[in-house]
Scaffold this active site. Structure first.
Site, PDB file in Angstrom:
ATOM      1  N   HIS A 123       0.991  -1.196   0.598  1.00  0.00           N
ATOM      2  CA  HIS A 123       0.030  -0.143  -0.094  1.00  0.00           C
ATOM      3  C   HIS A 123       1.028   1.474   0.495  1.00  0.00           C
ATOM      4  O   HIS A 123       1.643   1.327   0.736  1.00  0.00           O
ATOM      5  CB  HIS A 123      -0.881  -0.101   1.245  1.00  0.00           C
ATOM      6  CG  HIS A 123      -1.907   1.482   1.522  1.00  0.00           C
ATOM      7  ND1 HIS A 123      -2.815   1.279   0.586  1.00  0.00           N
ATOM      8  CD2 HIS A 123      -1.959   2.672   2.196  1.00  0.00           C
ATOM      9  CE1 HIS A 123      -3.696   2.236   0.594  1.00  0.00           C
ATOM     10  NE2 HIS A 123      -2.912   3.089   1.731  1.00  0.00           N
ATOM     11  N   CYS A 124       0.954   1.836  -1.121  1.00  0.00           N
ATOM     12  CA  CYS A 124       1.530   2.729  -1.188  1.00  0.00           C
ATOM     13  C   CYS A 124       0.823   4.777  -0.407  1.00  0.00           C
ATOM     14  O   CYS A 124      -0.016   4.800  -0.912  1.00  0.00           O
ATOM     15  CB  CYS A 124       1.627   3.447  -2.608  1.00  0.00           C
ATOM     16  SG  CYS A 124       2.637   4.736  -3.288  1.00  0.00           S
ATOM     17  N   VAL A 125       1.568   4.845   0.449  1.00  0.00           N
ATOM     18  CA  VAL A 125       1.429   5.684   0.607  1.00  0.00           C
ATOM     19  C   VAL A 125       1.452   7.676   0.134  1.00  0.00           C
ATOM     20  O   VAL A 125       0.398   8.349   0.181  1.00  0.00           O
ATOM     21  CB  VAL A 125       1.781   6.223   2.509  1.00  0.00           C
ATOM     22  CG1 VAL A 125       1.730   7.973   3.255  1.00  0.00           C
ATOM     23  CG2 VAL A 125       2.317   5.070   3.224  1.00  0.00           C
ATOM     24  N   GLY A 181      -1.686   7.324  -2.824  1.00  0.00           N
ATOM     25  CA  GLY A 181      -2.922   6.761  -1.488  1.00  0.00           C
ATOM     26  C   GLY A 181      -3.929   5.942  -1.926  1.00  0.00           C
ATOM     27  O   GLY A 181      -5.385   5.361  -2.147  1.00  0.00           O
ATOM     28  N   THR A 182      -3.387   4.834  -2.381  1.00  0.00           N
ATOM     29  CA  THR A 182      -3.237   3.485  -3.045  1.00  0.00           C
ATOM     30  C   THR A 182      -2.597   1.947  -2.833  1.00  0.00           C
ATOM     31  O   THR A 182      -1.675   2.044  -2.372  1.00  0.00           O
ATOM     32  CB  THR A 182      -4.212   3.677  -4.671  1.00  0.00           C
ATOM     33  OG1 THR A 182      -5.389   2.030  -4.760  1.00  0.00           O
ATOM     34  CG2 THR A 182      -3.219   3.921  -5.345  1.00  0.00           C
TER      35      THR A 182
END
Length: 345
Positions: free
Chosen positions: A184-186, A189-190
């Site tokens: 999950h890439c901060v 955001g997805t």
């Protein structure tokens, strides 16, 4: 009756409070995502704008030929566009694959029913399926992907209560099960998964290229010894140091995901290899889903965007064959490009 009415009122109030809190949390998550996106765009504007602020003649570099600056600005625009394109893309959720599989099954059943009705007019065919037919169909699809010795409890999500295909994982940030979960890439955001892993790689490539080009421009300006105030030189040197650190991080990340694409692996599988049930007990050099570099890259770039690619877990015999070491002659014969992972040992 009055007690029952009071109880119903309390339950409704509790439900309304919980729904309000959930909506507030969702609003906060949306605001945080937008704040991160705005911050990244501002960082691009600051680092690039500092170049043109300190050297305005860069717009007309090379004796009035602006192609150099136009190419740089085109790369900047492509990077920001790819960032938003990846940020708003879906990684491929299990629930969507389940619906797609059930729709295909329903279409197949209806087609067969119509053909049977046309062949025998008086027969009472085409009765509707049971309510659990869609769930049972998805259970059959997922169970065929897992080894026969595995239990349905091992690949049933405890949060979504759905049957997970191999390489799927529940994301607590998105609150959904993601197909071929990578991470999950901060910053985006997805989640990064089956559907958008290739887009994420292209974003890393554009961002790394932009950082490298910006570093070259910064060094070029500093080497010209342009008379500037001391604080401007300090800002240039500070921005250059930050850019070099960002470039090193992006370059390593781009190379890492290139390695994952060539070997058909994910970050989660590589980092949690001992905790993943279908990877537990396998030698470290065995990659069960690798089909060779050419096939892996073709699948990574083209096959995942159009359909939900569900990969079965290989059999024990196939994994044992992949664990066999190969010589340099096998590498010359391109066997390592055909799915063997333990080459040149």
């Amino acid at each position: 009756m009055a007690a029952v009415d009071d109880l119903c009122v309390r339950i409704r109030d509790t439900h309304d409070r919980i729904s309000d809190r959930c909506s507030q949390m969702s609003d906060r998550e949306k605001k945080s995502k937008w704040s991160v996106r705005v911050m990244l765009v501002l960082l691009h504007v600051i680092f690039v704008g500092l170049i043109f602020a300190l050297k305005p003649d860069l717009l007309w570099r090379n004796n009035g030929m602006p192609w150099y600056t136009m190419m740089y600005l085109a790369l900047l625009l492509a990077t920001i566009s790819q960032y938003f394109f990846t940020s708003y893309s879906e990684p491929g959720y299990v629930i969507d694959a389940m619906r797609a599989g059930n729709e295909m099954h329903a279409t197949f059943v209806n087609t067969c029913t119509i053909s049977k009705q046309s062949s025998s007019r008086g027969a009472n065919l085409g009765q509707p399926e049971s309510p659990d037919s869609s769930s049972s169909q998805w259970f059959k699809i997922v169970s065929d992907l897992h080894p026969p010795s595995s239990s349905s409890r091992e690949w049933t999500c405890g949060y979504c209560n759905v049957y997970q295909p191999p390489r799927s994982k529940h994301c607590h940030e998105c609150d959904k099960c993601v197909l071929q979960f990578d991470h999950h890439c901060v910053w985006l955001g997805t989640c990064i998964g089956l559907k958008n892993h290739c887009r994420f790689w292209w974003y890393l490539l554009f961002q790394t290229s932009l950082a490298a080009w910006t570093i070259i421009l910064y060094i070029h300006i500093l080497r010209q010894h342009i008379p500037m105030a001391w604080w401007k030189n300090f800002l240039m040197i500070l921005a250059l140091c930050i850019l070099i650190l960002i470039f090193i991080f992006l370059l390593l990340l781009c190379l890492f995901h290139s390695y994952l694409a060539m070997t058909n692996q994910t970050t989660y599988e590589l980092a949690r290899r001992r905790r993943v049930p279908y990877l537990r007990g396998l030698p470290e050099k065995v990659r069960p889903f690798s089909q060779g570099i050419c096939k892996n890259l073709s699948t990574f770039c083209f096959s995942r965007k159009k359909s939900y690619l569900l990969e079965p877990i290989p059999s024990v015999e196939e994994l044992q064959n992949r664990a066999v070491s190969h010589t340099w002659l096998d590498c010359i014969m391109c066997k390592c490009f055909l799915g063997f992972s333990n080459c040149c040992t």
